[in-house]
Motif scaffolding. Structure first.
Motif, PDB file in Angstrom:
ATOM      1  N   ILE A   1       0.554  -1.355   0.080  1.00 57.45           N
ATOM      2  CA  ILE A   1       0.045  -0.018   0.046  1.00 57.45           C
ATOM      3  C   ILE A   1       0.922   1.363   0.064  1.00 57.45           C
ATOM      4  O   ILE A   1       0.780   2.364  -0.828  1.00 57.45           O
ATOM      5  N   PHE A   2       1.854   1.329   0.811  1.00 61.96           N
ATOM      6  CA  PHE A   2       2.551   2.695   0.811  1.00 61.96           C
ATOM      7  C   PHE A   2       3.851   2.677   0.139  1.00 61.96           C
ATOM      8  O   PHE A   2       4.287   3.669  -0.106  1.00 61.96           O
ATOM      9  N   VAL A   3       4.022   1.422  -0.642  1.00 65.48           N
ATOM     10  CA  VAL A   3       5.036   1.501  -1.852  1.00 65.48           C
ATOM     11  C   VAL A   3       4.340   2.242  -2.939  1.00 65.48           C
ATOM     12  O   VAL A   3       4.939   3.206  -3.695  1.00 65.48           O
ATOM     13  N   LEU A   4       3.071   1.866  -3.191  1.00 65.92           N
ATOM     14  CA  LEU A   4       2.428   2.611  -4.091  1.00 65.92           C
ATOM     15  C   LEU A   4       2.190   4.031  -3.867  1.00 65.92           C
ATOM     16  O   LEU A   4       2.210   4.947  -4.642  1.00 65.92           O
ATOM     17  N   ILE A   5       1.777   4.472  -2.719  1.00 64.79           N
ATOM     18  CA  ILE A   5       1.763   5.661  -2.158  1.00 64.79           C
ATOM     19  C   ILE A   5       3.195   6.321  -2.273  1.00 64.79           C
ATOM     20  O   ILE A   5       3.337   7.663  -2.739  1.00 64.79           O
ATOM     21  N   GLY A   6       4.393   5.848  -1.968  1.00 67.88           N
ATOM     22  CA  GLY A   6       5.559   6.292  -2.038  1.00 67.88           C
ATOM     23  C   GLY A   6       5.893   6.717  -3.586  1.00 67.88           C
ATOM     24  O   GLY A   6       6.590   7.553  -3.955  1.00 67.88           O
ATOM     25  N   THR A   7       5.392   5.747  -4.455  1.00 62.99           N
ATOM     26  CA  THR A   7       5.587   5.857  -5.833  1.00 62.99           C
ATOM     27  C   THR A   7       5.075   7.231  -6.440  1.00 62.99           C
ATOM     28  O   THR A   7       5.709   7.912  -6.973  1.00 62.99           O
ATOM     29  N   GLY A   8       3.824   7.319  -5.745  1.00 66.74           N
ATOM     30  CA  GLY A   8       3.079   8.742  -6.176  1.00 66.74           C
ATOM     31  C   GLY A   8       3.872   9.876  -5.764  1.00 66.74           C
ATOM     32  O   GLY A   8       3.880  10.880  -6.499  1.00 66.74           O
TER      33      GLY A   8
ATOM     34  N   ILE B   1       7.052  10.078  -5.257  1.00 63.66           N
ATOM     35  CA  ILE B   1       8.208  10.380  -5.990  1.00 63.66           C
ATOM     36  C   ILE B   1       7.902  11.103  -7.387  1.00 63.66           C
ATOM     37  O   ILE B   1       8.498  11.797  -8.009  1.00 63.66           O
ATOM     38  N   ALA B   2       6.872  10.474  -8.042  1.00 67.23           N
ATOM     39  CA  ALA B   2       6.406  11.091  -9.315  1.00 67.23           C
ATOM     40  C   ALA B   2       6.027  12.495  -9.345  1.00 67.23           C
ATOM     41  O   ALA B   2       6.368  13.130 -10.243  1.00 67.23           O
ATOM     42  N   GLY B   3       5.321  12.852  -8.040  1.00 67.66           N
ATOM     43  CA  GLY B   3       4.821  14.091  -7.928  1.00 67.66           C
ATOM     44  C   GLY B   3       6.052  15.027  -7.785  1.00 67.66           C
ATOM     45  O   GLY B   3       5.910  16.148  -8.200  1.00 67.66           O
ATOM     46  N   ARG B   4       7.181  14.431  -6.834  1.00 64.82           N
ATOM     47  CA  ARG B   4       7.987  15.477  -6.648  1.00 64.82           C
ATOM     48  C   ARG B   4       8.954  15.686  -7.849  1.00 64.82           C
ATOM     49  O   ARG B   4       9.791  16.776  -8.388  1.00 64.82           O
ATOM     50  N   PHE B   5       9.358  14.576  -8.696  1.00 63.79           N
ATOM     51  CA  PHE B   5      10.417  14.558  -9.846  1.00 63.79           C
ATOM     52  C   PHE B   5      10.086  14.222 -11.149  1.00 63.79           C
ATOM     53  O   PHE B   5      10.953  14.506 -12.210  1.00 63.79           O
ATOM     54  N   LEU B   6       8.775  14.160 -11.282  1.00 62.50           N
ATOM     55  CA  LEU B   6       8.332  13.939 -12.687  1.00 62.50           C
ATOM     56  C   LEU B   6       7.486  15.247 -13.320  1.00 62.50           C
ATOM     57  O   LEU B   6       6.918  15.005 -14.395  1.00 62.50           O
ATOM     58  N   GLY B   7       7.299  16.160 -12.306  1.00 61.80           N
ATOM     59  CA  GLY B   7       6.650  17.463 -12.681  1.00 61.80           C
ATOM     60  C   GLY B   7       4.977  17.240 -12.880  1.00 61.80           C
ATOM     61  O   GLY B   7       4.622  17.882 -13.693  1.00 61.80           O
ATOM     62  N   LEU B   8       4.304  16.371 -12.389  1.00 62.16           N
ATOM     63  CA  LEU B   8       3.173  16.040 -12.453  1.00 62.16           C
ATOM     64  C   LEU B   8       2.341  17.232 -11.875  1.00 62.16           C
ATOM     65  O   LEU B   8       2.792  17.811 -10.709  1.00 62.16           O
TER      66      LEU B   8
ATOM     67  N   LEU C   1      -4.143   4.815  -5.077  1.00 60.58           N
ATOM     68  CA  LEU C   1      -2.900   4.901  -3.942  1.00 60.58           C
ATOM     69  C   LEU C   1      -1.784   5.940  -4.615  1.00 60.58           C
ATOM     70  O   LEU C   1      -1.245   6.764  -4.023  1.00 60.58           O
ATOM     71  N   PHE C   2      -1.879   5.926  -5.772  1.00 57.33           N
ATOM     72  CA  PHE C   2      -0.731   6.813  -6.674  1.00 57.33           C
ATOM     73  C   PHE C   2      -1.080   8.191  -6.538  1.00 57.33           C
ATOM     74  O   PHE C   2      -0.522   9.169  -6.378  1.00 57.33           O
ATOM     75  N   ILE C   3      -2.468   8.204  -6.558  1.00 55.02           N
ATOM     76  CA  ILE C   3      -2.975   9.652  -6.449  1.00 55.02           C
ATOM     77  C   ILE C   3      -2.833  10.319  -5.112  1.00 55.02           C
ATOM     78  O   ILE C   3      -2.328  11.580  -5.029  1.00 55.02           O
ATOM     79  N   VAL C   4      -2.922   9.553  -4.052  1.00 60.45           N
ATOM     80  CA  VAL C   4      -2.661   9.981  -2.657  1.00 60.45           C
ATOM     81  C   VAL C   4      -1.188  10.411  -2.628  1.00 60.45           C
ATOM     82  O   VAL C   4      -1.086  11.672  -2.168  1.00 60.45           O
ATOM     83  N   GLY C   5      -0.471   9.503  -2.911  1.00 56.87           N
ATOM     84  CA  GLY C   5       1.037   9.938  -2.986  1.00 56.87           C
ATOM     85  C   GLY C   5       1.272  11.249  -3.685  1.00 56.87           C
ATOM     86  O   GLY C   5       2.087  12.052  -2.839  1.00 56.87           O
TER      87      GLY C   5
ATOM     88  N   SER D   1       2.657  17.387  -3.146  1.00 60.21           N
ATOM     89  CA  SER D   1       2.459  19.106  -3.211  1.00 60.21           C
ATOM     90  C   SER D   1       1.827  19.800  -2.104  1.00 60.21           C
ATOM     91  O   SER D   1       1.399  20.867  -2.072  1.00 60.21           O
ATOM     92  N   THR D   2       1.637  18.955  -0.839  1.00 57.78           N
ATOM     93  CA  THR D   2       0.918  19.463   0.035  1.00 57.78           C
ATOM     94  C   THR D   2       2.092  20.022   1.324  1.00 57.78           C
ATOM     95  O   THR D   2       3.076  18.982   1.308  1.00 57.78           O
ATOM     96  N   LYS D   3       1.785  21.045   1.863  1.00 60.25           N
ATOM     97  CA  LYS D   3       2.971  21.442   2.682  1.00 60.25           C
ATOM     98  C   LYS D   3       2.410  21.944   4.144  1.00 60.25           C
ATOM     99  O   LYS D   3       0.821  22.063   4.299  1.00 60.25           O
TER     100      LYS D   3
END
Length: 310
Positions: free
Chosen positions: A11-18, A20-27, A210-214, A219-221
């Motif tokens: 579960i949390f691997v998929l959240i973590g993938t999200g 990483i994607a949000g931080r480094f892939l410019g989503l 789960l990817f969306i959650v991550g 982008s949440t502060k």
């Protein structure tokens, strides 16, 4: 403990993938909005429809489970509202939003993937019943009170009307009614080509959600001044809500053990991913964003503990 981590780690691997994607892939938010719309309008309704096709309507008539989850959610809502309003002196609007965050689980995006690994085919049934509680009771209650607080007592009726209109358009509620009609008809839809398309949509729901959650968390502060409010909402969601479900479950005779487990698991998940969007409507986006970040991060530990208890 290894058995617990074998459930929570994917579960949390998929959240973590999200993340990483949000931080480094410019989503961007537009990308996430498109993915969220896919899950909300197609994948989760497909999941609910599939459950109704594969199960007779009698399997969904678990009134004890519905009563358990509704009672636990309302108990959490009432306690959280009272603490914020009377013990901490918050406005009615902010108190209602904090209560909403504490008592509305992310059943579709987090609760269901975890529950499906624990209780298997019962998970879609629990998801369908949770949608009734969350969309027909908890969300309208929070929105009506928040609107009432902002308008000085003159906005409750307007908010209630808006909530009813939103319910009519809610794809999950629509899929509940369509699925119930299909199940009640007694016809076998499993061999139809359309069912295979629905099955494919349903299979995509968990991982994409789960990817969306991550990616949303990326982008949440959160700032220091928001920590007390975020902590109250997070403790309410991750501790009070599941403990309320646990307490009510033990007080309800005749409920199957798997149903008890499922209610506690769903109650253990963090709040809705759209919680900051609801907060933004009333001017509390920062508080709700901080609560979402804190609760989702802490849920790795609290869900593991709750799974060990059940």
């Amino acid at each position: 403990m290894l058995a617990i981590f074998s459930i929570t780690l994917p579960i949390f691997v998929l959240i973590g993938t999200g993340v990483i994607a949000g931080r480094f892939l410019g989503l961007e938010r537009g990308d996430l909005r498109g993915l969220s719309n896919f899950v909300w309008y197609f994948a989760l309704p497909g999941l609910i429809l599939r459950a109704f096709v594969l199960h007779p309507i009698s399997d969904f008539l678990h009134l004890n489970y519905l009563l358990l989850y509704m009672t636990a959610s309302l108990l959490t809502f009432g306690i959280s509202l009272s603490v914020a309003r009377f013990a901490r002196g918050k406005t009615l609007t902010e108190s209602a939003l904090m209560a909403l965050g504490s008592s509305s689980s992310n059943s579709g995006f987090v609760g269901f993937p975890v529950a499906s690994l624990v209780v298997g085919p019962l998970a879609p049934i629990g998801l369908a019943l949770n949608m009734i509680v969350e969309n027909l009771i908890i969300l309208p209650a929070g929105m009506v009170l928040a609107e009432d607080g902002q308008r000085g007592g003159a906005g409750a009726l307007t908010a209630l009307r808006a909530s009813l209109i939103s319910l009519i358009r809610n794809p999950l509620i629509i899929s509940l009614f369509i699925g119930a009609a299909i199940s009640a008809s007694g016809l076998d839809f499993k061999d139809l080509s359309l069912f295979h398309a629905i099955d494919m949509l349903a299979n995509a729901s968990g991982a994409v959600a789960l990817f969306i959650v991550g990616a949303t968390l990326a982008s949440t502060k959160a700032t220091g001044s928001l920590l007390p409010d975020a902590a109250q909402v997070s403790i309410g969601k991750l501790v009070l809500h599941p403990l309320s479900a646990l307490a009510v479950a033990f007080l309800m005779p005749g409920l199957e053990p798997e149903m008890r487990k499922m209610a506690i698991i769903f109650a253990s998940s963090p709040m809705l991913t759209v919680y900051p969007i609801i907060g933004q409507r009333f001017g509390y986006q920062d508080m709700s964003s901080a609560a979402l970040l804190m609760a989702t991060t802490a849920s790795f530990f609290t869900i593991s503990i709750m799974l060990a208890l059940v």
